[in-house]
Design a protein around this motif. Structure first.
Motif, short mmCIF file in Angstrom:
data_model
loop_
_atom_site.label_atom_id
_atom_site.label_comp_id
_atom_site.label_asym_id
_atom_site.label_seq_id
_atom_site.Cartn_x
_atom_site.Cartn_y
_atom_site.Cartn_z
N MET A 91 0.85 -1.16 0.00
CA MET A 91 0.00 0.00 0.00
C MET A 91 0.90 1.23 0.00
SD MET A 91 -2.85 1.11 2.84
CE MET A 91 -1.84 0.62 4.21
N LYS A 92 0.44 2.25 -0.70
CA LYS A 92 1.17 3.52 -0.72
C LYS A 92 0.35 4.58 -0.02
CE LYS A 92 3.85 2.58 -4.76
NZ LYS A 92 4.11 2.86 -6.15
N ILE A 93 1.05 5.39 0.78
CA ILE A 93 0.45 6.54 1.45
C ILE A 93 0.93 7.77 0.70
CG2 ILE A 93 0.23 7.79 3.63
CD1 ILE A 93 -0.70 4.87 3.82
N ALA A 152 0.26 18.98 -0.24
CA ALA A 152 0.36 20.36 0.25
C ALA A 152 1.39 20.48 1.37
CB ALA A 152 -1.01 20.87 0.66
N ALA A 153 1.02 21.12 2.47
CA ALA A 153 1.95 21.42 3.56
C ALA A 153 2.53 20.17 4.22
CB ALA A 153 1.27 22.29 4.60
N LEU A 154 1.84 19.04 4.12
CA LEU A 154 2.38 17.82 4.71
C LEU A 154 3.71 17.43 4.08
CD1 LEU A 154 -0.70 15.48 5.18
CD2 LEU A 154 0.79 16.40 6.96
N LYS A 155 3.91 17.79 2.82
CA LYS A 155 5.17 17.46 2.15
C LYS A 155 6.35 18.22 2.72
CE LYS A 155 3.72 18.10 -2.08
NZ LYS A 155 3.68 18.12 -3.56
N ASP A 156 6.08 19.23 3.55
CA ASP A 156 7.17 19.92 4.25
C ASP A 156 7.71 19.09 5.40
OD1 ASP A 156 6.83 22.09 2.54
OD2 ASP A 156 5.59 23.20 3.98
N PHE A 157 6.94 18.10 5.84
CA PHE A 157 7.30 17.32 7.02
C PHE A 157 7.61 15.85 6.75
CE2 PHE A 157 4.27 20.64 8.35
CZ PHE A 157 5.11 21.37 9.18
N MET A 158 7.20 15.36 5.58
CA MET A 158 7.39 13.94 5.27
C MET A 158 7.45 13.76 3.76
SD MET A 158 3.53 12.51 6.16
CE MET A 158 3.41 13.36 7.71
N PRO A 159 7.91 12.60 3.31
CA PRO A 159 7.94 12.36 1.86
C PRO A 159 6.52 12.39 1.28
CG PRO A 159 9.18 10.68 3.05
CD PRO A 159 8.46 11.49 4.07
N SER A 160 6.42 12.76 0.03
CA SER A 160 5.10 12.84 -0.60
C SER A 160 4.47 11.46 -0.83
CB SER A 160 5.17 13.60 -1.92
OG SER A 160 6.03 12.94 -2.82
N GLU A 161 5.30 10.42 -0.82
CA GLU A 161 4.79 9.06 -0.99
C GLU A 161 5.57 8.12 -0.08
OE1 GLU A 161 3.88 7.62 -5.04
OE2 GLU A 161 5.21 5.97 -4.52
N LEU A 162 4.83 7.31 0.66
CA LEU A 162 5.43 6.33 1.58
C LEU A 162 4.93 4.94 1.22
CD1 LEU A 162 4.47 8.30 4.78
CD2 LEU A 162 6.78 8.11 3.92
N GLU A 163 5.82 3.99 1.20
CA GLU A 163 5.41 2.60 1.01
C GLU A 163 5.07 2.04 2.39
OE1 GLU A 163 4.43 -0.55 -1.27
OE2 GLU A 163 5.38 1.22 -2.12
N TRP A 164 3.89 1.44 2.54
CA TRP A 164 3.43 1.00 3.85
C TRP A 164 3.21 -0.50 3.87
CZ3 TRP A 164 3.76 4.25 7.67
CH2 TRP A 164 3.27 3.85 8.91
N ARG A 165 3.83 -1.18 4.83
CA ARG A 165 3.70 -2.64 4.94
C ARG A 165 3.49 -3.10 6.37
NH1 ARG A 165 6.24 -4.85 0.00
NH2 ARG A 165 7.09 -3.05 -1.07
#
Length: 78
Positions: free
Chosen positions: A1-3, A7-20
């Motif tokens: 699954m990808k998260i 917008a502003a969240l990309k200032d704090f974390m990657p724009s895409e996260l692989e979730w397992r």
């Protein structure tokens, strides 16, 4: 699954996260893990909505085998 975050969240974390992480059972669990992993985004995550390609998800909704979950921060138009 990808998260996917926007917008502003990309200032704090990657724009895409692989979730397992199978221990994350609900959207609320996911939100808690994201706030723990990215504490600078905690206040913004409190105001975010979560969705799939087809529907907005409630916090108590179980995470199924979704291909994508989108974390959508509040926005204002103008």
């Amino acid at each position: 699954m990808k998260i996917h975050v926007f917008a502003a969240l990309k200032d704090f974390m990657p724009s895409e996260l692989e979730w397992r992480d199978a221990s994350v059972a609900t959207i609320q669990d996911l939100k808690v893990v994201l706030k723990t992993k990215y504490p600078a985004a905690e206040n913004l995550l409190e105001a975010c909505r979560f969705s799939t390609d087809l529907e907005v998800l409630t916090l108590n909704q179980e995470i199924k085998n979704y291909e994508n979950i989108f974390v959508i921060p509040p926005s204002s138009g103008g």
